[in-house]
Each structure stands twice: as structure tokens, then as C-alpha cells.
Design an enzyme around this catalytic site. Structure first.
Site, short mmCIF file in Angstrom:
data_model
loop_
_atom_site.label_atom_id
_atom_site.label_comp_id
_atom_site.label_asym_id
_atom_site.label_seq_id
_atom_site.Cartn_x
_atom_site.Cartn_y
_atom_site.Cartn_z
N GLY A 1 40.51 40.83 38.49
CA GLY A 1 39.32 41.16 39.28
C GLY A 1 39.62 41.93 40.54
O GLY A 1 40.71 42.51 40.72
N GLY B 1 34.42 43.79 60.22
CA GLY B 1 34.58 42.49 59.56
C GLY B 1 36.05 42.32 59.18
O GLY B 1 36.90 43.13 59.55
N ALA C 1 37.87 34.43 47.08
CA ALA C 1 38.50 34.19 45.79
C ALA C 1 38.63 32.69 45.49
O ALA C 1 38.39 32.26 44.36
CB ALA C 1 39.89 34.83 45.78
N ARG D 1 30.00 43.66 50.95
CA ARG D 1 30.13 43.76 49.50
C ARG D 1 28.85 43.26 48.86
O ARG D 1 28.21 42.34 49.36
CB ARG D 1 31.36 42.96 49.02
CG ARG D 1 32.64 43.57 49.58
CD ARG D 1 33.91 42.86 49.18
NE ARG D 1 34.09 42.68 47.77
CZ ARG D 1 34.50 43.62 46.91
NH1 ARG D 1 34.75 44.84 47.35
NH2 ARG D 1 34.65 43.35 45.63
N HIS E 1 59.09 18.68 62.94
CA HIS E 1 59.40 19.47 64.13
C HIS E 1 60.53 20.45 63.81
O HIS E 1 61.48 20.07 63.12
CB HIS E 1 59.84 18.55 65.26
CG HIS E 1 60.22 19.28 66.51
ND1 HIS E 1 59.28 19.90 67.31
CD2 HIS E 1 61.43 19.52 67.06
CE1 HIS E 1 59.91 20.48 68.33
NE2 HIS E 1 61.22 20.27 68.21
N ASP F 1 31.54 35.68 43.48
CA ASP F 1 30.84 36.58 44.41
C ASP F 1 29.42 36.90 43.96
O ASP F 1 28.56 37.18 44.80
CB ASP F 1 31.61 37.90 44.54
CG ASP F 1 32.84 37.77 45.44
OD1 ASP F 1 33.16 36.64 45.86
OD2 ASP F 1 33.48 38.81 45.71
N ALA G 1 30.61 36.05 35.78
CA ALA G 1 31.55 36.10 36.92
C ALA G 1 31.86 37.57 37.21
O ALA G 1 33.01 38.00 37.19
CB ALA G 1 32.81 35.33 36.57
P1 FAD Z 1 35.77 39.76 40.97
O1 FAD Z 1 37.12 39.47 41.45
O2 FAD Z 1 35.03 40.89 41.60
O3 FAD Z 1 35.87 39.98 39.41
C1 FAD Z 1 34.78 40.38 38.66
C2 FAD Z 1 35.29 41.08 37.42
O4 FAD Z 1 34.21 41.26 36.52
C3 FAD Z 1 35.84 42.48 37.69
O5 FAD Z 1 37.18 42.54 37.25
C4 FAD Z 1 34.93 43.41 36.89
O6 FAD Z 1 35.63 44.49 36.31
C5 FAD Z 1 34.39 42.48 35.82
N1 FAD Z 1 33.09 42.86 35.28
C6 FAD Z 1 31.93 43.09 35.95
N2 FAD Z 1 30.95 43.39 35.09
C7 FAD Z 1 31.49 43.34 33.84
C8 FAD Z 1 30.98 43.54 32.54
N3 FAD Z 1 29.68 43.83 32.33
N4 FAD Z 1 31.81 43.43 31.49
C9 FAD Z 1 33.13 43.13 31.67
N5 FAD Z 1 33.67 42.93 32.88
C10 FAD Z 1 32.85 43.02 33.96
N6 FAD Z 1 39.10 36.90 49.19
C11 FAD Z 1 39.89 35.90 49.61
O7 FAD Z 1 39.62 34.74 49.30
N7 FAD Z 1 41.00 36.15 50.38
C12 FAD Z 1 41.34 37.41 50.75
O8 FAD Z 1 42.35 37.59 51.44
C13 FAD Z 1 40.53 38.48 50.32
N8 FAD Z 1 40.84 39.74 50.66
C14 FAD Z 1 40.07 40.77 50.18
C15 FAD Z 1 40.41 42.06 50.54
C16 FAD Z 1 39.67 43.12 50.08
C17 FAD Z 1 40.07 44.51 50.47
C18 FAD Z 1 38.55 42.88 49.23
C19 FAD Z 1 37.74 44.01 48.69
C20 FAD Z 1 38.20 41.59 48.89
C21 FAD Z 1 38.95 40.53 49.37
N9 FAD Z 1 38.61 39.20 49.06
C22 FAD Z 1 39.39 38.18 49.52
C23 FAD Z 1 37.42 38.87 48.25
C24 FAD Z 1 37.81 38.55 46.81
O9 FAD Z 1 38.40 39.68 46.24
C25 FAD Z 1 36.58 38.13 46.02
O10 FAD Z 1 35.93 37.08 46.67
C26 FAD Z 1 36.96 37.68 44.62
O11 FAD Z 1 37.62 38.71 43.91
C27 FAD Z 1 35.71 37.26 43.84
O12 FAD Z 1 36.07 36.86 42.56
P2 FAD Z 1 35.04 36.95 41.34
O13 FAD Z 1 35.76 36.35 40.18
O14 FAD Z 1 33.74 36.40 41.73
O15 FAD Z 1 34.79 38.51 41.10
#
Ligand code: FAD
Length: 465
Positions: A42, A186, A320, A273, A444, A312, A147
Site C-alpha cells: 500500500g 502537517g 498505518a 489525504r 539506566h 484510511d 481497504a
Molecule cells: P493504503 O496503504 O493506501 O493501501 C490501499 C491499497 O489499496 C493501495 O495499495 C491501492 O493500490 C489499493 N487499491 C485501491 N483501490 C483498489 C482497487 N479498486 N483494486 C485493487 N487495489 C486497490 N502512517 C503511519 O502510521 N506512520 C507514518 O510514518 C506514515 N508516514 C507516511 C508518510 C507519507 C509520505 C504518506 C503519504 C503516508 C504516511 N502514513 C504514515 C500514512 C499511511 O501510509 C496510511 O495511513 C496507510 O498506508 C493506510 O493504510 P490502508 O491499508 O488503509 O491503505
């Protein structure tokens, strides 16, 4: 070739929410299919958490070497400046991402999850088709877990493309921009901005609100603001980005109402986002929304029977570890276990310079919820481990209820404090009172001793201040 699959669990999206849900469902013996349009892992693994932390780490190494020039630091001097090969740094970062991609695929395989590569599009709540490189696959499922994650918000005045980039492109640059303007202060904007500043870019940050990291109180963000100022990062607070300048750069209007053009080889827009709900036929699924997000209850159930959503796409905090925790629980719920998603606290970390960690309520949030509080604070200046790492800036703070001393929140700002999130969130989830924390022996010299001292301070008898 067209293939039809019938399965118990269908997970859409292999981010930290979806892949964890699928692994857990597989472990529980549920027949499971996961569909991912991109690489496994993801946004977090491919474009977010992991690549950004790798870049931040590399930038820290580069900055430490740069600071060792001339008189040096800690008695260590370098006679020649380090040389940055950003393409090489990105290749190193990509190697870490690839290793973890492979790991996710292997874990799914081990849990006997069927993996489909392609975009899922639903025709009804339990049926989707996926165009894979081996042909069209139709999947009928008893249970669906959505997801699909989130994507960067685009500003109408600064559409992505060319030199206007999101965090995704910033994490794939192979040449260092001399000048970088960041719109949005942010955590994503500041983490990347600080990393690029450490690598040598001139960085300017434009933020519409009146403070950086607006979700955190100013006491916590002050050390970060101090670092930005000390390292020549220009901040425009209460300012608005207006668009690309006629001759390049970024046009803004400052807090004083002045129109200014900022020099910018690249303009990084990090203004939030947005959940991904528009690409997979959600309208055919009969699922209720909560604003832009998919509405769920504390069992991740949507309004459609047998359709769940996690991560998300379901709202804040978009992190994450929240997605993964929901993923683990949703699989257990589908397997018939009595589980809910009802955490006391979800830790939030900014990997800025210095780092910030916040778990539970800040002092003002606790008061706003009607608590009479006691607050204890302990500065890293009085902690041997912090000083031995050359990192005396910042503090750790505990917030507890005056009535029964139950911990309501713990925050810290300082070098390496992200690792303290474990001890903070464990204490909160286990319902600790101040006396529990002060009764525990911390090793410590460690930063964890600061937690002990802040709790002693809340009880009125800190030992080392
Ligand atoms: P995602 O990780 O967004 O995964 C969703 C997946 O669904 C994607 O791979 C996408 O390709 C797939 N998808 C969507 N629609 C379809 C479909 N129709 N068919 C097939 N596949 C599909 N969070 C933290 O906790 N700590 C951090 O340090 C942190 N740093 C970050 C830094 C950056 C630069 C960014 C952009 C985000 C960061 N985040 C961080 C946030 C974190 O990346 C997200 O909260 C997390 O990835 C959410 O997970 P998710 O499984 O909900 O969705």
C-alpha cells in the site's frame, strides 16, 4: 480467459490494513482472496511510512557528516564535505521497499491467501471483476473488506504535474532541488521538508493556519519550530498559496496580505489525504458514507451486510497502525470472534527534527473533556541518555486525572522519542495510574527514565529536577 472464484473473504487493497486482514483471515482458516492494483504494502510501504523514514534516516546521516566539517562535533572532524548522490540514496531506499514487498507477498502465501494483481471493480456488494495479466477474474464473496486507502489532496490552484509534486514524487526525486517550496506544514510536509533541508535544499514552508503541525500543541511543536529557524527554513504561517508564478516559482499571499513569489525548483503540496472511494464501483455496493469516508461501526461493519471497511478509507487518524489493528480485528470478527475496535489511544508520531510522539489527551484536550488534571513534565536536559546522544532539546509530559491519577495522555518531543510510543500506549491501554509508572524500574541510562520522572513530577516529587 475468464475465471470465476467463490470465496469466503475478499479483501480489496493490500496496504497495512488489507494485507493484515487477509493474513489473519488465512491464519483463521478462512478462504481468502486479496486484490491489489499496485505493489503489495500500500501507500505506507511503497510511497509513505517506509520510504520517508529511509530518506529521513539518510538525510540525518548526511547532516551529521556535514556538521563534522571544520571544528567538527563530539571531537570528530571531517576534512572534506560528504557528497550526496540522491539517485543512490533513492536506490538504497527502493531496495528496502522491495525487500518488504517480497515479505508481504510471502506472508500472504504462507497464510494461503489467493493474490490477484489488478483493479477490482464491483457490480454489486459481493461481486467484483479484476483485469489481471492472465485475463478477467470474477470474484463472488460472502464477506468483503474494503481497504482502498487514501491519496494526496490536490489543490485546484496547484494541480500535480511538472514541478508541482506530491509526497510520492518527492520520494522518487533523483536530483536534489536547490529550492523547495512546501505547501502544508502537517507531518508529511515537515518530515520531508526537514529531510531535504538536511540534504542541502533551500526550503520554504507555506501554511494556511497560524502554526506548524496544527494538530499538536505549541509547547510540543516549539522545538521543531526552533530547529526550522536555526537551520534557515523560511516559514510563512497564515499564508496562502496562489499558484505558479508567471516566471516560475510559487506565488503566495503572506499573513500581512503581501503578494510574494517564492523561488522553487519543486513545489511539494502536502495539504492532506483523501479517501479512495471513486475507483471501484462503490456506488453499486449500497454502502453509507460518513462525509468523504465509508461509514463503519466499532466492528468495521458498513451499512451493507457482509461488507466491512478498514484503514484510511474509513477516516482519521489515517495511520498505518490503525489500519493494521482494524485489519486484524475484522478478520477475527468475520471468523465469528467477539471483537471490537475500541482502543483507549492510538499513538501519533512525527518523524520531524526533533521527533514528536503523542498518545491520548494533551493537557488542554483533557480539560476540554471535563477532567481536572495533574500534569508532570521532565526536560531531556536532565536526562543522561539524551545528553549522551547530544540531544537535550525537548521534554516528556504526562497528563493524569487529579481524582484517581489515571493516565489520560503522554507526549514527548526530542531525539528518538518515537520509540517511547510503545511504553506510553501500553500504559494507557492497561489503565495505568501515576503510581504504577513510578513503581516500575526503568533501565539506566535510557529515555524511558524521563517517563518515570515526569510521572514523579506530576505527583510532586521528581528526583532529578
Ligand atoms: P493504503 O496503504 O493506501 O493501501 C490501499 C491499497 O489499496 C493501495 O495499495 C491501492 O493500490 C489499493 N487499491 C485501491 N483501490 C483498489 C482497487 N479498486 N483494486 C485493487 N487495489 C486497490 N502512517 C503511519 O502510521 N506512520 C507514518 O510514518 C506514515 N508516514 C507516511 C508518510 C507519507 C509520505 C504518506 C503519504 C503516508 C504516511 N502514513 C504514515 C500514512 C499511511 O501510509 C496510511 O495511513 C496507510 O498506508 C493506510 O493504510 P490502508 O491499508 O488503509 O491503505
Amino acid at each position: 480467459m475468464t475465471q470465476t472464484i467463490h470465496t469466503n473473504v475478499l479483501v480489496i487493497g493490500a496496504g497495512p490494513g488489507g494485507y493484515v486482514a487477509a493474513i489473519r483471515a488465512g491464519q483463521l482458516g478462512l478462504e481468502t482472496v486479496i486484490v491489489e492494483a499496485d505493489r503489495p504494502g500500500g501507500a505506507c510501504l511503497n510511497r509513505g511510512c517506509i520510504p520517508s523514514k529511509a530518506l529521513i534516516h539518510a538525510a540525518g546521516e548526511f547532516a551529521a557528516m556535514t556538521e563534522s566539517l571544520g571544528p567538527g562535533r563530539m571531537g570528530i572532524t571531517l576534512s572534506a564535505p560528504p557528497v550526496l548522490d540522491l539517485a543512490g540514496t533513492m536506490a538504497w531506499k527502493d531496495g528496502i521497499v522491495r525487500k518488504l514487498n517480497t515479505g508481504v507477498t510471502a506472508l500472504l502465501k504462507k497464510a494461503r491467501v489467493t493474490q490477484l494483481h489488478g483493479r477490482a471493480v464491483f457490480s454489486d456488494a459481493k461481486t467484483c471483476t479484476v483485469e489481471t495479466d492472465k485475463g478477467t477474474v470474477t470474484v463472488h464473496a460472502q464477506n468483503v473488506v474494503l481497504a482502498t486507502g487514501a491519496r494526496p489532496v490536490e489543490l485546484p490552484v496547484l494541480p500535480f504535474g511538472g514541478d508541482v509534486i506530491s509526497s510520492t514524487e518527492a520520494l522518487a526525486l533523483d536530483r536534489l532541488p536547490q529550492t523547495l517550496a512546501i505547501v502544508g506544514a502537517g507531518y508529511i510536509g515537515l518530515e520531508l521538508g526537514i529531510a531535504f533541508r538536511k540534504l542541502g535544499a533551500e526550503v520554504t514552508v507555506v501554511e494556511a493556519q497560524s502554526s506548524i503541525l496544527p494538530l499538536y500543541d505549541t509547547e510540543l511543536t516549539a522545538p521543531v519550530a526552533k530547529w526550522l529557524s536555526k537551520h534557515g527554513v523560511t516559514l510563512h504561517l497564515s499564508a496562502k498559496a496562489k499558484g505558479l508564478g508567471a516566471k516560475g516559482g510559487l506565488d503566495i499571499v503572506t499573513a500581512a496580505g503581501e503578494a510574494v513569489n517564492l523561488a522553487a525548483d519543486k513545489i511539494l503540496v502536502t495539504v492532506g489525504r483523501r479517501p479512495v472511494t471513486d475507483t471501484f464501483g462503490l456506488e453499486a455496493m449500497g454502502v453509507d458514507m460518513d462525509g468523504a469516508f465509508i461509514a463503519i461501526d466499532d466492528r468495521m461493519r458498513t451499512s451493507m451486510h457482509g461488507v466491512y471497511a478498514i484503514g484510511d478509507v474509513t477516516g482519521e487518524p489515517m495511520l498505518a497502525h490503525r489500519a493494521s489493528a482494524q485489519g486484524e480485528r475484522v478478520a477475527e470478527i468475520i471468523a465469528g470472534h467477539d471483537r471490537r475496535f475500541d482502543p483507549v489511544a492510538i499513538p501519533a508520531v512525527c518523524f520531524t527534527e526533533p521527533e514528536i510522539v503523542s498518545v491520548g489527551l494533551s493537557p488542554s484536550e483533557a480539560v476540554a473533556r471535563g477532567y481536572e488534571t495533574v500534569v508532570g513534565q521532565f526536560p531531556w536536559q536532565a536526562n543522561g541518555r539524551a545528553l549522551s546522544m547530544g540531544a537535550g532539546d525537548g521534554f516528556v509530559r504526562v497528563v493524569a486525572a487529579r481524582a484517581d491519577h489515571r493516565l489520560l495522555g503522554v507526549q514527548a518531543v526530542g531525539a528518538h522519542v518515537s520509540e517511547l510510543s510503545a511504553v506510553f500506549v501500553t500504559a494507557l491501554e492497561m489503565g495505568a495510574v501515576l503510581e504504577d509508572i513510578t513503581g516500575i524500574i526503568q533501565a539506566h541510562p535510557t529515555l524511558s527514565e524521563g517517563f518515570h520522572e515526569a510521572s514523579l513530577s506530576a505527583l510532586g516529587h521528581a528526583l532529578h529536577i
